[in-house]
Design a protein around this motif. Structure first.
Motif, PDB file in Angstrom:
ATOM      1  N   THR A 117       0.803  -1.225   0.000  1.00 46.63           N
ATOM      2  CA  THR A 117       0.000   0.000   0.000  1.00 46.63           C
ATOM      3  C   THR A 117       0.836   1.275   0.000  1.00 46.63           C
ATOM      4  OG1 THR A 117      -0.174   0.097   2.429  1.00 46.63           O
ATOM      5  CG2 THR A 117      -1.843  -1.186   1.247  1.00 46.63           C
ATOM      6  N   HIS A 118       2.119   1.179   0.327  1.00 46.21           N
ATOM      7  CA  HIS A 118       2.918   2.391   0.510  1.00 46.21           C
ATOM      8  C   HIS A 118       2.998   3.288  -0.729  1.00 46.21           C
ATOM      9  CE1 HIS A 118       3.789   0.576   4.259  1.00 46.21           C
ATOM     10  NE2 HIS A 118       4.770  -0.196   3.862  1.00 46.21           N
ATOM     11  N   PRO A 119       3.304   2.772  -1.917  1.00 41.30           N
ATOM     12  CA  PRO A 119       3.368   3.667  -3.086  1.00 41.30           C
ATOM     13  C   PRO A 119       2.057   4.406  -3.344  1.00 41.30           C
ATOM     14  CG  PRO A 119       4.433   1.576  -3.583  1.00 41.30           C
ATOM     15  CD  PRO A 119       3.728   1.396  -2.272  1.00 41.30           C
ATOM     16  N   PHE A 173      -1.952   1.067  -9.924  1.00 42.91           N
ATOM     17  CA  PHE A 173      -0.945   0.368  -9.133  1.00 42.91           C
ATOM     18  C   PHE A 173      -0.614  -0.945  -9.809  1.00 42.91           C
ATOM     19  CE2 PHE A 173       0.114  -3.019  -6.142  1.00 42.91           C
ATOM     20  CZ  PHE A 173       1.218  -2.472  -5.496  1.00 42.91           C
ATOM     21  N   ALA A 174       0.665  -1.308  -9.794  1.00 43.83           N
ATOM     22  CA  ALA A 174       1.080  -2.606 -10.331  1.00 43.83           C
ATOM     23  C   ALA A 174       2.318  -3.063  -9.587  1.00 43.83           C
ATOM     24  CB  ALA A 174       1.360  -2.509 -11.831  1.00 43.83           C
ATOM     25  N   LYS A 175       2.475  -4.386  -9.528  1.00 42.91           N
ATOM     26  CA  LYS A 175       3.678  -4.922  -8.885  1.00 42.91           C
ATOM     27  C   LYS A 175       4.146  -6.164  -9.630  1.00 42.91           C
ATOM     28  CE  LYS A 175       2.098  -8.075  -5.205  1.00 42.91           C
ATOM     29  NZ  LYS A 175       1.953  -8.252  -3.751  1.00 42.91           N
ATOM     30  N   VAL A 186       8.619  -7.957  -5.762  1.00 42.44           N
ATOM     31  CA  VAL A 186       9.995  -7.716  -6.184  1.00 42.44           C
ATOM     32  C   VAL A 186      10.181  -6.214  -6.374  1.00 42.44           C
ATOM     33  CG1 VAL A 186      11.704  -8.129  -7.999  1.00 42.44           C
ATOM     34  CG2 VAL A 186      10.187  -9.980  -7.258  1.00 42.44           C
ATOM     35  N   CYS A 187       9.175  -5.580  -6.953  1.00 45.13           N
ATOM     36  CA  CYS A 187       9.099  -4.117  -7.012  1.00 45.13           C
ATOM     37  C   CYS A 187       7.655  -3.746  -7.297  1.00 45.13           C
ATOM     38  CB  CYS A 187      10.046  -3.531  -8.064  1.00 45.13           C
ATOM     39  SG  CYS A 187       9.664  -4.035  -9.753  1.00 45.13           S
ATOM     40  N   ILE A 202       7.593   4.458  -6.060  1.00 44.46           N
ATOM     41  CA  ILE A 202       8.087   3.091  -6.194  1.00 44.46           C
ATOM     42  C   ILE A 202       8.119   2.404  -4.836  1.00 44.46           C
ATOM     43  CG2 ILE A 202       9.458   3.621  -8.237  1.00 44.46           C
ATOM     44  CD1 ILE A 202      11.934   3.765  -6.449  1.00 44.46           C
ATOM     45  N   GLY A 203       8.018   1.077  -4.870  1.00 46.83           N
ATOM     46  CA  GLY A 203       8.143   0.277  -3.675  1.00 46.83           C
ATOM     47  C   GLY A 203       9.068  -0.903  -3.907  1.00 46.83           C
TER      48      GLY A 203
END
Length: 285
Positions: A117-119, A173-175, A186-187, A202-203
């Motif tokens: 949730t941070h980004p 949002f995507a990861k 992973v990011c 970015i996270g």
């Protein structure tokens, strides 16, 4: 290990003031893993599951106040239209069982660089409500993350809520993970687009989640709202996002892969956000 179980927020704050070494636990999806693997052995646990005030959310013209104990499932089902970016990130968290227990407040308390949730909190301009027996304050998300798994809370403070402004423009949002579900990022990347304003973060690719100001400024200056999105602009935006990262090599991925993946995520989310903005503009015309 002592187990403290307050019934009200006032009681929880009093116990935290008396026992600042007590580790708060609500969903337990982060804390219990650390306990089970022997990575942490606190003197006390402060169980917040019975504190009703933390499980409430409210909406107003100024935005959404999301209680720290509201689970991801409720963010998705009850607030998805108002908080689309946060709902997207919540859908990627763990399994249905984890989403039923885990909370945004817990994600913030852990302050892991890989927290999903941070980004989104960074790009939406969220503020974290922290309370103690001394009073309540609101910490901008950009000031909350102070180091690897470290946050700006005082030792006697608890996270009580997250304040998010009204939705404006599109959010994405995507990861990337090592598999399709139930995976630590992973990011990750979040983007918020409104006319004249770009916010990106970015996270899992730096010591803390972070905004990417150079990429934001480039995109805000180059975008022609309502016009087609050039591939060259998307590529340059992706390059600037990747350049802002400070990734490491670890068991989930290499630093080089993280930079590459961030560049791809930035290009893709920009395309999705641009398409969404265009469709909304046509609907309003």
């Amino acid at each position: 290990m002592d187990f403290l179980r307050p019934q009200t927020l006032a009681e929880a704050l009093a116990l935290k003031a008396e026992r600042p070494d007590a580790v708060p636990i609500a969903g337990g999806t982060d804390v219990m893993v650390e306990l089970n693997f022997g990575h942490r052995r606190p003197a006390a646990l402060l169980d917040l599951t019975r504190v009703r005030e933390l499980t409430e959310s409210s909406t107003s013209d100024s935005g959404v106040r999301l209680g720290a104990g509201v689970p991801y499932t409720r963010v998705i089902t009850e607030l998805g239209d108002r908080l689309p970016g946060l709902a997207m990130a919540s859908r990627t968290v763990g399994s249905p069982q984890i989403r039923n227990r885990g909370t945004v407040g817990g994600n913030l308390g852990a302050a892991s660089p890989a927290g999903d949730t941070h980004p989104v909190l960074l790009v939406t301009g969220a503020e974290i409500e922290a309370a103690s027996v001394r009073g309540t304050r609101r910490i901008p998300a950009e000031e909350f993350y102070v180091g690897v798994k470290r946050n700006a809370l005082a030792e006697d403070e608890l996270i009580t809520a997250v304040h998010l402004p009204p939705r404006s423009g599109s959010q994405q949002f995507a990861k990337v993970g090592t598999r399709n579900a139930m995976v630590i990022a992973v990011c990750s990347f979040a983007l918020a687009l409104d006319r004249g304003q770009v916010r990106a973060a970015i996270g899992s690719a730096a010591p803390t989640p972070r905004r990417v100001p150079e990429a934001e400024e480039f995109l805000a200056a180059e975008l022609e709202w309502g016009a087609p999105l050039p591939d060259s602009l998307k590529r340059r935006f992706g390059e600037l996002v990747a350049a802002a990262a400070q990734p490491i090599d670890d068991v989930r991925g290499t630093a080089a892969y993280r930079r590459h993946a961030l560049s791809v995520l930035a290009r893709r989310t920009l395309g999705w956000a641009w398409r969404e903005n265009s469709e909304e503009g046509q609907a309003c015309a």
